[in-house]
Every structure is written in C-alpha cells, then in structure tokens.
Design an enzyme around this catalytic site. Structure first.
Site, PDB file in Angstrom:
ATOM      1  N   ARG A  15      -9.779 -11.728  -2.373  1.00 20.05           N
ATOM      2  CA  ARG A  15      -8.855 -11.743  -1.485  1.00 20.05           C
ATOM      3  C   ARG A  15      -8.954 -10.597  -0.321  1.00 20.05           C
ATOM      4  O   ARG A  15      -8.349 -10.754   0.594  1.00 20.05           O
ATOM      5  CB  ARG A  15      -7.266 -12.055  -1.945  1.00 20.05           C
ATOM      6  CG  ARG A  15      -6.905 -13.411  -2.683  1.00 20.05           C
ATOM      7  CD  ARG A  15      -5.629 -13.482  -3.413  1.00 20.05           C
ATOM      8  NE  ARG A  15      -5.689 -12.906  -4.761  1.00 20.05           N
ATOM      9  CZ  ARG A  15      -4.905 -12.517  -5.725  1.00 20.05           C
ATOM     10  NH1 ARG A  15      -3.757 -13.133  -5.265  1.00 20.05           N
ATOM     11  NH2 ARG A  15      -5.201 -12.001  -6.845  1.00 20.05           N
ATOM     12  N   LYS A  22     -12.621  -4.328  -5.302  1.00 19.93           N
ATOM     13  CA  LYS A  22     -11.082  -3.879  -4.526  1.00 19.93           C
ATOM     14  C   LYS A  22     -10.874  -2.610  -5.059  1.00 19.93           C
ATOM     15  O   LYS A  22     -10.438  -1.796  -4.348  1.00 19.93           O
ATOM     16  CB  LYS A  22     -10.210  -5.099  -5.241  1.00 19.93           C
ATOM     17  CG  LYS A  22      -8.626  -4.554  -4.933  1.00 19.93           C
ATOM     18  CD  LYS A  22      -7.979  -5.870  -5.238  1.00 19.93           C
ATOM     19  CE  LYS A  22      -7.820  -5.827  -6.730  1.00 19.93           C
ATOM     20  NZ  LYS A  22      -6.786  -7.071  -7.032  1.00 19.93           N
ATOM     21  N   ARG A 332     -17.060  22.737  13.824  1.00 21.18           N
ATOM     22  CA  ARG A 332     -17.877  21.834  13.205  1.00 21.18           C
ATOM     23  C   ARG A 332     -18.337  22.480  11.942  1.00 21.18           C
ATOM     24  O   ARG A 332     -17.832  23.601  11.653  1.00 21.18           O
ATOM     25  CB  ARG A 332     -18.991  21.564  13.808  1.00 21.18           C
ATOM     26  CG  ARG A 332     -18.580  20.440  15.025  1.00 21.18           C
ATOM     27  CD  ARG A 332     -19.918  20.012  16.103  1.00 21.18           C
ATOM     28  NE  ARG A 332     -20.816  19.887  15.306  1.00 21.18           N
ATOM     29  CZ  ARG A 332     -22.470  20.102  15.729  1.00 21.18           C
ATOM     30  NH1 ARG A 332     -22.371  20.601  16.906  1.00 21.18           N
ATOM     31  NH2 ARG A 332     -23.216  19.521  14.672  1.00 21.18           N
ATOM     32  N   LYS A 350     -20.164  25.455  15.821  1.00 23.94           N
ATOM     33  CA  LYS A 350     -20.938  24.963  14.720  1.00 23.94           C
ATOM     34  C   LYS A 350     -21.755  26.196  13.972  1.00 23.94           C
ATOM     35  O   LYS A 350     -22.611  26.728  14.484  1.00 23.94           O
ATOM     36  CB  LYS A 350     -21.974  23.890  14.995  1.00 23.94           C
ATOM     37  CG  LYS A 350     -22.653  23.046  13.940  1.00 23.94           C
ATOM     38  CD  LYS A 350     -24.035  22.940  14.084  1.00 23.94           C
ATOM     39  CE  LYS A 350     -24.822  24.098  14.102  1.00 23.94           C
ATOM     40  NZ  LYS A 350     -26.349  23.722  14.195  1.00 23.94           N
TER      41      LYS A 350
HETATM   42  C1  UD1 Z   1      -1.301 -10.231 -12.543  1.00 27.16           C
HETATM   43  C2  UD1 Z   1      -0.482 -10.990 -13.655  1.00 27.16           C
HETATM   44  C3  UD1 Z   1       0.901 -11.310 -12.997  1.00 27.16           C
HETATM   45  C4  UD1 Z   1       1.648 -10.265 -12.397  1.00 27.16           C
HETATM   46  C5  UD1 Z   1       0.520  -9.269 -11.342  1.00 27.16           C
HETATM   47  C6  UD1 Z   1       1.221  -8.030 -10.955  1.00 27.16           C
HETATM   48  C7  UD1 Z   1      -1.957 -12.323 -15.016  1.00 27.16           C
HETATM   49  C8  UD1 Z   1      -2.447 -13.365 -15.380  1.00 27.16           C
HETATM   50  N1  UD1 Z   1      -1.178 -11.990 -14.075  1.00 27.16           N
HETATM   51  O1  UD1 Z   1      -1.727 -11.350 -11.419  1.00 27.16           O
HETATM   52  O2  UD1 Z   1       1.815 -11.951 -13.946  1.00 27.16           O
HETATM   53  O3  UD1 Z   1       2.762 -10.356 -11.828  1.00 27.16           O
HETATM   54  O4  UD1 Z   1      -0.688  -9.288 -11.969  1.00 27.16           O
HETATM   55  O5  UD1 Z   1       0.124  -7.340 -10.174  1.00 27.16           O
HETATM   56  O6  UD1 Z   1      -2.367 -11.066 -15.739  1.00 27.16           O
HETATM   57  N2  UD1 Z   1      -9.171  -8.438 -14.069  1.00 27.16           N
HETATM   58  C9  UD1 Z   1     -10.329  -8.189 -14.809  1.00 27.16           C
HETATM   59  N3  UD1 Z   1     -10.613  -9.156 -15.456  1.00 27.16           N
HETATM   60  C10 UD1 Z   1     -10.541 -10.575 -14.988  1.00 27.16           C
HETATM   61  C11 UD1 Z   1      -9.224 -10.362 -14.142  1.00 27.16           C
HETATM   62  C12 UD1 Z   1      -8.614  -9.531 -13.537  1.00 27.16           C
HETATM   63  O7  UD1 Z   1     -10.365  -7.130 -14.972  1.00 27.16           O
HETATM   64  O8  UD1 Z   1     -11.054 -11.099 -15.502  1.00 27.16           O
HETATM   65  C13 UD1 Z   1      -8.311  -7.213 -13.383  1.00 27.16           C
HETATM   66  C14 UD1 Z   1      -8.409  -7.136 -12.048  1.00 27.16           C
HETATM   67  O9  UD1 Z   1      -9.529  -6.401 -11.317  1.00 27.16           O
HETATM   68  C15 UD1 Z   1      -7.019  -6.409 -11.586  1.00 27.16           C
HETATM   69  C16 UD1 Z   1      -6.228  -6.787 -12.788  1.00 27.16           C
HETATM   70  O10 UD1 Z   1      -6.924  -7.179 -13.618  1.00 27.16           O
HETATM   71  O11 UD1 Z   1      -7.228  -4.915 -11.469  1.00 27.16           O
HETATM   72  C17 UD1 Z   1      -5.021  -7.841 -12.229  1.00 27.16           C
HETATM   73  O12 UD1 Z   1      -5.869  -9.085 -11.706  1.00 27.16           O
HETATM   74  P1  UD1 Z   1      -5.418  -9.798 -10.540  1.00 27.16           P
HETATM   75  O13 UD1 Z   1      -6.269 -10.830 -10.339  1.00 27.16           O
HETATM   76  O14 UD1 Z   1      -5.077  -8.787  -9.462  1.00 27.16           O
HETATM   77  O15 UD1 Z   1      -4.088 -10.448 -11.203  1.00 27.16           O
HETATM   78  P2  UD1 Z   1      -2.655 -10.908 -10.325  1.00 27.16           P
HETATM   79  O16 UD1 Z   1      -2.950 -12.441  -9.858  1.00 27.16           O
HETATM   80  O17 UD1 Z   1      -2.342 -10.013  -9.289  1.00 27.16           O
HETATM   81 CA    CA Z   2      -3.001  -7.858  -8.683  1.00 28.01          CA
END
Ligand code: UD1
Ligand code: CA
Length: 451
Positions: A15, A22, A332, A350
C-alpha cells in the site's frame, strides 16, 4: 525469566506503492525499522530476531549486525512469519514478544509493561489493545458477554457487527514461549487472502480455556501502524511533536513547534531559541544559548554555544562558540567558523576555516582556504580555487585586510597584516604587511613605504 523478541519486517508494504521496502522509509531522518530494533535492544540482551523477506538485502544493510536474521521467503502472513523464528528462539527464553516493524512510535516502556503482565498471567498471551473510533484497518478484539477476550477478527473477514467494535488489536503481543512454539505451527489458513494470521493464536488459546490478557495502550500515537503514505505523514507529525516536546522539556525555546523539524539524533543545549521553519538534521549538535532560524537548514553540523544562524544552510560544517552566519548564506562541507567569526549576507564557505573573530560580511566565496584570526574579507571577495582541472588553496594571514571585490587566484598566500586594494586580482603571494593592488596585482612592500 528471559525474553526473546521477534520483529516482523518481511512484508513488501504494497500500500506504500514504493520500490523501497516499507520498513526502510525514513521517519525523522531514521529508517522506520530502526525504532523497533532500538526499543527491542533496550529491553533484553538477547539480540532480537528480525524476520526479513521483501527487500531483505536492503534491510540487512541498514540494520547491520545488531539482530539475528531469519528469512521468510514468501510472505504468507504474520503467523507464518513468526514460525520462521522458531528455530532461532525455541527453548532459549521463557517469554516471546512479537512486534511489527511498522510501528515506530512504540515505546520501550510499553513493551516492558506487556512483558511484566505476561509473566504474571497464568494464560499464554498478553496483548496490547487500543480503543478508538478510527479503526485504520486494525483487527477487532471480540469479547463475550462477561467481557472475556474470545478472538481477534481481521477486517477482511469481519461481520458488520464485528466491524463496529471499537477495541482494536494494536499488534504487539507477549507469549508464554512454550505455548507459542507448540501452537504457531498449527495456525489454520485464513481466506480470502490465504494467509496464516498470527491473530488466530488468540482464538486458539481461548478455545483451550486459557486466559488472554489485554493492556490498553496509553497514548494512541504509539501504535500508529504505517501501511500507507498518509499513515507515514501522521507518524512523522506525531514523532516530530514527541521530539520537540522532549527538547522543550530540556530547556529549548521553540517559537513554533509546528514548523520546527528536528531529527532523531540531533542534540540541543538549553536556552537555545529555535525560530520557525527550521530543520535540524542528521548528526547535528547545537550548543546552549544559540539563536537558530527562522528559515534555516542545519545538517550533520556542530554548532557551539551562543551561535546565531539566520535564514541559512549549514552542511557538514563546524561553528565555534559565538560565531554567526546569515541571513542568506551557505556553509558547505568542511566549513569551520572559529570563535566569534562572522559570515554575513550571501556568503558561501566550503572546506575553509575563518579564524577567531575573522569577518566576511557580504557577497563572498571562500573555498579551500584558511583565514587567520581577525582578518577582514571585503565585500565580493572570491577565492578562484578551481583552474578547470584541480582545486587549489588560498591562505590569508592574521589581521589581513582583503579589499572589496578581490579575486584571489589560488594557489596563493596573503601574509599577516597584508592588504589588497579594491578590485585587485591577486595571482602571486603577498608578503606579511604588504599591499597588493591592480590587475594583475602588483605588490608594494611595507604599509608605510612611499613610491
Ligand atoms: C496486523 C494485524 C492486525 C492489527 C494490525 C496492527 C495480523 C493478521 N493482523 O494487520 O490485527 O490490528 O497489524 O497494526 O497480524 N509481515 C511479515 N510477513 C508476512 C506478513 C506481514 O513479516 O507474511 C510483517 C509486515 O512486514 C509488517 C507486519 O508483519 O511489519 C504487519 O503486517 P501488515 O500486513 O502491516 O498487517 P496489518 O494488515 O497491518
Ligand atoms: Ca500494519
């Protein structure tokens, strides 16, 4: 009692619409991921386990050796990500804290509270929650009629009634380690995204009749999870106001905190006043009793006590005590103003030093130069330091007086107490106490000698 920490950072952050992973997007000048790593390292001596995947190489370059890396080759959900950390941590700690790398405002103290609560919890999980009218796509905390936590429901699968729940899953959990490692591999696949959700563990625990504890977060800003550029801007603003408040508490005056931008590593001494629209970036240190701004940018620089910077840009430069610059000047890389030195309007310096009390008031360029104590650089003076191929140095002695519009064709040396006439083009060294004038400049020895 010992704590293991898993930081999840394998997601792409779709996103964000970015080629940069990210978690590497900067906040207050520091890649997002480093906030989570720093908080984790402050909590326990065991290096945190960082789960990387998308852009893993770049993440490793930024984070370095401070963590243990685990690879999640395919991003199959947060539960699957924690599963990858099992070989690195199982049997080594009594509790495991799981945090997401996209929450840079989370405080070490909050993580500590969570850990303490879990140690006192007979059940296997303590989680951080947030009550808010802005659900931000967070999972909802579902409770039964007695108020006991039953499960977490992700937005993608929530019913309209569940969508209306205001208690949200912040996404920070402390687990009993043995329970976590015996259950994380049993998480079922969730549709429609076909992911293994870490949040399923809450429902699995309560189905076993085990108790899940919650701790409400005190400051909602702490759990600003960043999924989009709009979230990034929100977090930046929250972090900025946290940093500004900290410096005001330490004795710094800010005329307008809303337009004062101070990065994470900057330090500022007491009784310094920061005027609006000022940026202090990178490894910048500002002393006490300074006046900084308005409209200034200072990056990777050291500013001593009692200095003044007005509407100017200062990069990789040093200003010693009581020196000043501006308005509208540019220090600088390698510029050094020694104690009490003065650079006024429209100056550029500089790789050059102005000695103690030296002055350069108007429209001048000093590059690759040394200026002795108390020397005066007249308006429009220029060091012609570049011959088209190479840079050359200019040395100006103590107490020298450089007339307006002098061109100093480097390499060249102007002696102590020497003078140059207005408009002179100096192509040869000027001895101590001599006068040089004309184009190209001729030298007259001794101040008082008559022709
Ligand atoms: C997640 C939670 C949600 C919570 C929210 C809070 C889950 C299923 N959902 O949703 O309940 O309210 O965070 O911010 O956990 N990541 C991995 N591997 C993966 C998927 C994600 O390492 O396969 C990491 C991402 O890099 C990120 C974190 O896990 O840092 C959270 O993933 P993200 O996709 O942002 O979860 P949310 O949809 O925000
Ligand atoms: Ca998140």
């Amino acid at each position: 009692m010992s704590l293991g920490i898993v930081i999840l950072a394998a997601g792409q952050g779709t996103r964000m619409h970015s080629t940069l992973p990210k978690v590497l997007h900067p906040l207050a000048g520091q890649p997002m991921i480093l906030y989570a790593v720093e908080a984790a390292r402050a909590l326990t001596d065991l290096p945190p386990v960082l789960v990387v995947g998308y852009g893993g190489e770049k993440v490793r370059q930024v984070v370095g050796e401070a963590v243990t890396y685990v690879e999640q080759a395919q991003q199959r959900g947060t539960g699957h990500a924690v599963l990858q950390a099992q070989p690195a941590l199982e049997g080594r700690t009594t509790e495991v804290l799981v945090v997401y790398a996209d929450m840079p405002l989370l405080k070490e103290a909050t993580l500590r509270r969570l850990w303490e609560r879990q140690r006192a919890n007979p059940g296997p999980i303590t989680m951080l929650t947030l009550v808010s009218d802005n659900p931000r796509g967070f999972g909802r905390v579902v409770r039964d009629e007695r108020g006991t936590v039953v499960q977490i429901v992700e937005e993608a699968v929530a019913t309209p009634e569940q969508m209306a729940i205001r208690e949200l899953n912040a996404g920070v959990y402390c687990f009993d380690a043995e329970w976590l490692w015996s259950h994380v591999g049993l998480i079922p696949l969730s549709l429609p995204k076909r992911e293994y959700y870490l949040t399923c563990l809450i429902g699995m625990a309560t189905a076993e009749g085990q108790r899940v504890e919650t701790i409400p977060v005190e400051d909602a800003a702490e759990v600003l999870g960043i999924n989009t550029r709009a979230h990034l801007a929100e977090a930046e603003a929250a972090l900025r106001s946290r940093i500004n408040r900290r410096w005001m508490e330490a004795g710094v005056t800010m005329m307008d905190p809303a337009t004062t931008y101070i990065e994470a590593y900057v330090t500022i001494g007491p009784d310094t006043v920061i005027w609006p629209n000022t940026y202090l970036r990178g490894q910048t240190r500002v002393g006490a009793g300074c006046q900084i701004g308005p409209n200034s940018l200072i990056e990777d620089s050291t500013i001593g006590d009692g200095c003044r910077v007005v509407a100017s840009v200062v990069e990789e430069a040093v200003m010693e005590e009581g020196s000043d610059v501006g308005p509208f000047s540019h220090l600088r890389p390698g510029a050094r103003l020694e104690a009490g030195a003065h650079v006024g309007n429209f100056g550029e310096v500089k790789n050059a030093t102005l000695g103690p009390g030296a002055k350069m008031g108007h429209f001048s360029y000093l590059g690759d130069a040394g200026v002795g104590a108390g020397a005066n650089i007249g308006a429009g003076t220029i060091t012609c330091n570049f011959d088209g191929k190479q840079k050359h140095r200019t040395e100006i002695g103590e107490g020298a007086f450089i007339g307006s519009d002098t061109m100093l064709v480097a390499p060249v040396r102007v002696g102590k107490g020497a003078r140059t006439g207005a408009g002179s083009v100096v192509t040869r060294d000027v001895p101590d106490g001599a006068l040089a004038y004309g184009v190209p400049a001729r030298v007259r020895e001794g101040k008082d000698r008559k022709d």
